[in-house]
Design a protein around this motif. Sequence first.
Motif, short mmCIF file in Angstrom:
data_model
loop_
_atom_site.label_atom_id
_atom_site.label_comp_id
_atom_site.label_asym_id
_atom_site.label_seq_id
_atom_site.Cartn_x
_atom_site.Cartn_y
_atom_site.Cartn_z
N ALA A 173 -10.07 -17.48 -10.62
CA ALA A 173 -10.80 -17.73 -9.37
C ALA A 173 -9.97 -17.25 -8.18
N GLU A 174 -10.65 -16.98 -7.07
CA GLU A 174 -9.98 -16.62 -5.83
C GLU A 174 -9.60 -17.92 -5.13
N LEU A 175 -8.36 -18.35 -5.29
CA LEU A 175 -7.92 -19.67 -4.86
C LEU A 175 -7.21 -19.62 -3.52
N THR A 176 -7.60 -20.56 -2.62
CA THR A 176 -6.91 -20.79 -1.36
C THR A 176 -6.50 -22.26 -1.34
N THR A 177 -5.30 -22.54 -0.85
CA THR A 177 -4.84 -23.92 -0.75
C THR A 177 -4.42 -24.25 0.67
N LEU A 178 -4.58 -25.51 1.03
CA LEU A 178 -4.13 -26.01 2.33
C LEU A 178 -3.55 -27.40 2.10
N TYR A 179 -2.23 -27.52 2.26
CA TYR A 179 -1.55 -28.78 2.03
C TYR A 179 -0.94 -29.28 3.33
N HIS A 180 -0.89 -30.61 3.49
CA HIS A 180 -0.21 -31.20 4.63
C HIS A 180 0.71 -32.31 4.15
N ASP A 181 1.51 -32.84 5.04
CA ASP A 181 2.52 -33.82 4.67
C ASP A 181 2.01 -35.26 4.79
N GLY A 182 0.70 -35.43 4.91
CA GLY A 182 0.13 -36.77 5.02
C GLY A 182 -0.32 -37.32 3.68
N GLY A 183 -1.25 -38.28 3.74
CA GLY A 183 -1.74 -38.94 2.55
C GLY A 183 -3.15 -38.52 2.18
N HIS A 184 -4.02 -39.52 2.03
CA HIS A 184 -5.38 -39.24 1.55
C HIS A 184 -6.34 -38.88 2.69
N GLU A 185 -5.87 -39.01 3.92
CA GLU A 185 -6.73 -38.71 5.06
C GLU A 185 -6.89 -37.18 5.22
N MET A 186 -8.05 -36.80 5.78
CA MET A 186 -8.29 -35.38 6.04
C MET A 186 -7.72 -35.00 7.40
N TRP A 187 -7.01 -33.90 7.46
CA TRP A 187 -6.47 -33.37 8.69
C TRP A 187 -7.38 -32.27 9.22
N ARG A 188 -7.26 -32.02 10.51
CA ARG A 188 -8.10 -31.00 11.15
C ARG A 188 -7.93 -29.64 10.48
N GLU A 189 -6.72 -29.34 10.05
CA GLU A 189 -6.48 -28.05 9.40
C GLU A 189 -7.32 -27.88 8.13
N GLU A 190 -7.58 -28.98 7.45
CA GLU A 190 -8.42 -28.91 6.26
C GLU A 190 -9.85 -28.52 6.61
N LEU A 191 -10.36 -29.08 7.68
CA LEU A 191 -11.72 -28.76 8.10
C LEU A 191 -11.82 -27.32 8.57
N THR A 192 -10.76 -26.82 9.18
CA THR A 192 -10.74 -25.41 9.59
C THR A 192 -10.79 -24.51 8.36
N ALA A 193 -10.00 -24.85 7.35
CA ALA A 193 -10.00 -24.06 6.10
C ALA A 193 -11.36 -24.14 5.42
N LEU A 194 -11.98 -25.32 5.44
CA LEU A 194 -13.30 -25.48 4.84
C LEU A 194 -14.32 -24.62 5.58
N ALA A 195 -14.27 -24.61 6.89
CA ALA A 195 -15.20 -23.78 7.67
C ALA A 195 -15.05 -22.31 7.33
N GLU A 196 -13.81 -21.86 7.15
CA GLU A 196 -13.58 -20.47 6.78
C GLU A 196 -14.17 -20.15 5.41
N LEU A 197 -14.13 -21.11 4.51
CA LEU A 197 -14.70 -20.91 3.18
C LEU A 197 -16.22 -20.83 3.22
N LEU A 198 -16.85 -21.69 4.00
CA LEU A 198 -18.31 -21.84 3.94
C LEU A 198 -19.05 -20.86 4.82
N ARG A 199 -18.39 -20.34 5.85
CA ARG A 199 -19.09 -19.38 6.71
C ARG A 199 -19.12 -18.01 6.05
N ASP A 200 -20.22 -17.31 6.27
CA ASP A 200 -20.33 -15.96 5.71
C ASP A 200 -19.30 -15.05 6.36
N HIS A 201 -18.71 -14.17 5.54
CA HIS A 201 -17.72 -13.21 6.03
C HIS A 201 -18.39 -11.87 6.25
#
Length: 202
Positions: free
Chosen positions: A174-202
């Motif tokens: 698979a074409e894998l992209t990862t986004l890790y942060h130093d927090g816990g189970h909470e979602m960080w803004r950077e995760e939502l940015t990465a998700l938006a990049e995945l879901l929007r048409d290129h």
Amino acid sequence: MLTQAYQALTKDPNGTAPLIFAFHGTGGDENQFFDLAQDIHPDAGVISPRGDVSEMGAARFFRRTGEGVYDMDDLARATDKMAAYVSDWKQKNPGRAIYGFGYSNGANILASVMISHPELFDRVGLLHPLIPWNPSSVSGLQDTQVLVTAGRHDPICPWPQTEKLTRWIRAQGAELTTLYHDGGHEMWREELTALAELLRDH
């Protein structure tokens, strides 16, 4: 009809936009990510189902017997049911790209469907998934874009399990992209940015 197997919020796609499935976390419902999916891709169709299992009043997609301990029989049931649900929507939208994303329990049911039915999704976003078993190799993920996000100190989704899952995804081609942060189970803004990049048409 299988498209009515879950209580869900739905929105029809415009033009050739994709169909996005949004899967909530434990205690969420069909409202949790419905607006987020529309905000990310306004033209996309959105299918946001509510989990059909109640854990002390909290909606989930499959049962567990403890934190991180899954009822594997119920997971198999839920995976088959969700795969049939997605497949029915896919058949009703021939030729349309199918995307999915989920958080925590929603990421887990989505990952299980992806593992068992790799042909269903074109893009998959797994936010804080936990797959505490060793999946067998599959074919069919070579053209799939997959995003995995996680917190390195997540007490619910241990970091070694996340690394094991990403190694498996990469090994399937698979074409894998990862986004890790130093927090816990909470979602960080950077995760939502990465998700938006995945879901929007290129």
